[in-house]
Design an enzyme around this catalytic site. Structure first.
Site, PDB file in Angstrom:
ATOM      1  N   LYS A   1       0.856  -1.163  -0.101  1.00  0.00           N
ATOM      2  CA  LYS A   1      -0.210   0.146  -0.028  1.00  0.00           C
ATOM      3  C   LYS A   1       0.758   1.295   0.107  1.00  0.00           C
ATOM      4  O   LYS A   1       0.486   2.396  -0.532  1.00  0.00           O
ATOM      5  CB  LYS A   1      -0.972   0.046   1.183  1.00  0.00           C
ATOM      6  CG  LYS A   1      -2.167  -0.839   1.165  1.00  0.00           C
ATOM      7  CD  LYS A   1      -3.228  -0.429   1.956  1.00  0.00           C
ATOM      8  CE  LYS A   1      -4.435  -1.469   1.684  1.00  0.00           C
ATOM      9  NZ  LYS A   1      -5.366  -1.226   2.996  1.00  0.00           N
TER      10      LYS A   1
ATOM     11  N   LYS B   1      -4.904 -10.380  -6.516  1.00  0.00           N
ATOM     12  CA  LYS B   1      -6.220 -10.813  -5.938  1.00  0.00           C
ATOM     13  C   LYS B   1      -7.056  -9.581  -6.290  1.00  0.00           C
ATOM     14  O   LYS B   1      -6.959  -8.468  -6.930  1.00  0.00           O
ATOM     15  CB  LYS B   1      -6.093 -10.599  -4.332  1.00  0.00           C
ATOM     16  CG  LYS B   1      -5.898  -9.308  -3.671  1.00  0.00           C
ATOM     17  CD  LYS B   1      -6.065  -9.178  -2.455  1.00  0.00           C
ATOM     18  CE  LYS B   1      -6.014  -7.830  -1.929  1.00  0.00           C
ATOM     19  NZ  LYS B   1      -6.234  -7.442  -0.693  1.00  0.00           N
TER      20      LYS B   1
ATOM     21  N   LYS C   1     -10.464  -3.468  -4.403  1.00  0.00           N
ATOM     22  CA  LYS C   1     -11.225  -2.515  -4.699  1.00  0.00           C
ATOM     23  C   LYS C   1     -10.458  -1.451  -5.090  1.00  0.00           C
ATOM     24  O   LYS C   1     -10.767  -0.498  -5.808  1.00  0.00           O
ATOM     25  CB  LYS C   1     -12.263  -1.970  -3.691  1.00  0.00           C
ATOM     26  CG  LYS C   1     -11.659  -1.903  -2.302  1.00  0.00           C
ATOM     27  CD  LYS C   1     -12.770  -2.061  -1.261  1.00  0.00           C
ATOM     28  CE  LYS C   1     -12.210  -2.431   0.034  1.00  0.00           C
ATOM     29  NZ  LYS C   1     -13.412  -2.955   1.010  1.00  0.00           N
TER      30      LYS C   1
HETATM   31  P1  TYM Z   1     -10.721  -5.665   3.868  1.00  0.00           P
HETATM   32  O1  TYM Z   1     -11.515  -4.342   4.285  1.00  0.00           O
HETATM   33  O2  TYM Z   1      -9.487  -5.305   2.832  1.00  0.00           O
HETATM   34  O3  TYM Z   1     -11.302  -6.868   3.302  1.00  0.00           O
HETATM   35  C1  TYM Z   1     -12.514  -7.502   4.164  1.00  0.00           C
HETATM   36  C2  TYM Z   1     -12.303  -8.798   4.131  1.00  0.00           C
HETATM   37  O4  TYM Z   1     -12.470  -9.237   2.784  1.00  0.00           O
HETATM   38  C3  TYM Z   1     -11.455 -10.172   2.365  1.00  0.00           C
HETATM   39  N1  TYM Z   1     -11.155 -10.125   0.908  1.00  0.00           N
HETATM   40  C4  TYM Z   1     -11.055 -11.077   0.101  1.00  0.00           C
HETATM   41  N2  TYM Z   1     -11.163 -12.398   0.332  1.00  0.00           N
HETATM   42  C5  TYM Z   1     -11.103 -13.249  -0.747  1.00  0.00           C
HETATM   43  N3  TYM Z   1     -10.474 -12.633  -2.066  1.00  0.00           N
HETATM   44  C6  TYM Z   1     -10.402 -11.320  -2.036  1.00  0.00           C
HETATM   45  N4  TYM Z   1      -9.964 -11.054  -3.309  1.00  0.00           N
HETATM   46  C7  TYM Z   1     -10.304 -10.619  -1.037  1.00  0.00           C
HETATM   47  N5  TYM Z   1     -10.223  -9.218  -1.025  1.00  0.00           N
HETATM   48  C8  TYM Z   1     -11.006  -8.940   0.571  1.00  0.00           C
HETATM   49  C9  TYM Z   1     -10.443  -9.752   3.274  1.00  0.00           C
HETATM   50  O5  TYM Z   1      -9.404 -11.071   3.487  1.00  0.00           O
HETATM   51  C10 TYM Z   1     -11.203  -9.408   4.821  1.00  0.00           C
HETATM   52  O6  TYM Z   1     -11.397 -10.384   5.465  1.00  0.00           O
HETATM   53  N6  TYM Z   1      -7.500  -5.505   7.725  1.00  0.00           N
HETATM   54  C11 TYM Z   1      -8.725  -5.942   7.311  1.00  0.00           C
HETATM   55  C12 TYM Z   1     -10.026  -5.165   7.973  1.00  0.00           C
HETATM   56  C13 TYM Z   1      -9.830  -5.423   9.515  1.00  0.00           C
HETATM   57  C14 TYM Z   1      -9.880  -6.720  10.337  1.00  0.00           C
HETATM   58  C15 TYM Z   1      -9.902  -6.464  11.785  1.00  0.00           C
HETATM   59  C16 TYM Z   1     -10.202  -7.997   9.750  1.00  0.00           C
HETATM   60  C17 TYM Z   1      -9.568  -4.391  10.458  1.00  0.00           C
HETATM   61  N7  TYM Z   1      -9.611  -5.058  11.684  1.00  0.00           N
HETATM   62  C18 TYM Z   1     -10.123  -7.255  12.705  1.00  0.00           C
HETATM   63  C19 TYM Z   1     -10.480  -8.974  10.997  1.00  0.00           C
HETATM   64  C20 TYM Z   1     -10.056  -8.651  12.094  1.00  0.00           C
HETATM   65  C21 TYM Z   1      -8.955  -5.442   5.905  1.00  0.00           C
HETATM   66  O7  TYM Z   1      -8.262  -4.466   5.397  1.00  0.00           O
HETATM   67  O8  TYM Z   1      -9.872  -5.992   5.161  1.00  0.00           O
END
Ligand code: TYM
Length: 337
Positions: free
Chosen positions: A115, A198, A201
């Site tokens: 990032k 992957k 967004k």
């Molecule tokens: P974020 O917002 O990027 O994504 C949310 C969830 O979606 C999953 N994900 C995917 N799974 C499969 N294939 C993909 N292409 C794909 N893109 C996204 C992510 O693995 C995630 O589960 N850091 C985290 C948010 C967060 C969090 C937490 C998660 C903040 N605090 C505590 C768990 C526990 C994030 O940026 O997810």
């Protein structure tokens, strides 16, 4: 620490929801709720601002994400659904854990490197500290299980390291060592344009992803144009080993149809993409259209969404505040009782 399972997970309100977020996370969150497990789901707005967010767009994306959770089947009577900034324990525990984590640990985080890109010096301090806030999200609830996609695995390992170091430094058995739950066929949904990346967004190409708010024509077009190789689908699953794009489409089909890649290959083995892609497009539209229609319906009443997440925040704080107070006590802070 008890034997009860408590699930926590979070999603960033940083733009539209993708099929990756849905299949890799939200759909599985609903399954855990349906299994009768205690489930806490957080819209992590504090994480979102680690990169620039326009305030009006952030508010919109927060409500839209809440609508996505609700439309997918999260029931506020059975799961806690809220946005992070309404529960101050996240930021407060985040500070304490930032003092437990080591710079060397954070330096190893691949997501920060991705990032921040080449200009690391210009990244926000928040982006670097991001995983310590994520650890706080989880540990503020003494959560035991965290369902996420594959890309969050390293952050969860860091959460475990932080919990262990806190417990060791203070000589307590306080924070649980969490279990990542990275299961199913959709833990890494790949870009439709490049099977080695992957679905995200933040990809500049909108053709690389399916957004939950895409209309039926757009979904069909994106699947039709998805990159593939010229071979038909193989007769057995191991024939997909070196065919990342084909494997991705089979996995997406399996996840949407609630079946296995084996079963998809049993049905479509030998079929050309000119047959398989329209079938996948029909399935995707059938599954996603009711979801986006329900999201649009919910978005027509933003006050109701705000009420739901405020009520969720109150329930969340009732769990997190006593844990935060005990943490302050362990650390040696004087607090009014
Ligand atoms: P974020 O917002 O990027 O994504 C949310 C969830 O979606 C999953 N994900 C995917 N799974 C499969 N294939 C993909 N292409 C794909 N893109 C996204 C992510 O693995 C995630 O589960 N850091 C985290 C948010 C967060 C969090 C937490 C998660 C903040 N605090 C505590 C768990 C526990 C994030 O940026 O997810």
């Amino acid at each position: 620490m008890g034997g009860q399972k408590r699930v926590f997970s979070g999603v960033q309100p940083s733009g539209g929801l993708t099929l990756g977020n849905y299949l890799g996370a939200i759909k599985r969150f609903v399954e855990m709720q349906e299994a009768g497990i205690e489930t806490i789901y957080c819209i992590v707005d504090l994480h979102a601002i680690t990169v620039w967010q326009d305030p009006a767009r952030l508010r919109h994306a927060t409500r839209e994400l809440a609508a996505g959770f609700l439309a997918a089947g999260i029931d506020p009577a059975r799961s806690i659904l809220f946005n992070q900034s309404q529960v101050t324990a996240h930021a407060e525990l985040g500070w304490i854990l930032a003092c437990v984590a080591r710079i060397g640990w954070l330096n190893r985080m691949t997501q920060f490197k991705d990032k921040a890109g080449k200009n690391r010096e210009a990244a926000s301090v928040g982006l670097f500290a991001y995983p310590t806030l994520m650890a706080a999200d989880i540990l503020a609830y003494h959560a035991t299980h965290v369902p996420v996609g594959e890309d969050q695995k390293q952050h969860l390992e860091l959460t475990r390291d932080i919990a262990i170091k806190f417990n060791t430094d203070y000589g307590v058995d306080f924070f649980p060592v969490v279990e990542p739950v990275i299961e199913g066929v959709a833990t890494r949904v790949m870009s439709l344009r490049d099977g080695t990346k992957k679905m995200s967004k933040s990809d500049p190409s909108d053709m690389s992803r399916i957004n939950l708010m895409d209309d039926a024509d757009t979904i069909a077009k994106k699947i039709r144009k998805a990159r593939t190789d010229p071979e038909p689908l193989p007769g057995a699953l191991d024939g997909l080993k070196d065919r990342a794009e084909a494997r991705n489409l089979v996995n997406i089909y399996a996840a949407l149809a609630d079946t296995t890649p084996e079963a998809v290959i049993a049905d479509y083995g030998g079929a050309a993409f000119s047959t398989f892609k329209p079938a996948l497009a029909d399935l995707a539209v059938a599954r996603l259209e009711p979801l986006s229609a329900e999201m649009a319906r919910l978005m027509a009443d933003p006050a109701e969404i705000d009420r739901i997440i405020a009520a969720g925040a109150e329930k969340a704080a009732a769990i997190a505040d006593p844990i935060l107070n005990r943490t302050f006590d362990i650390v040696g802070m004087i607090r009014a009782r």
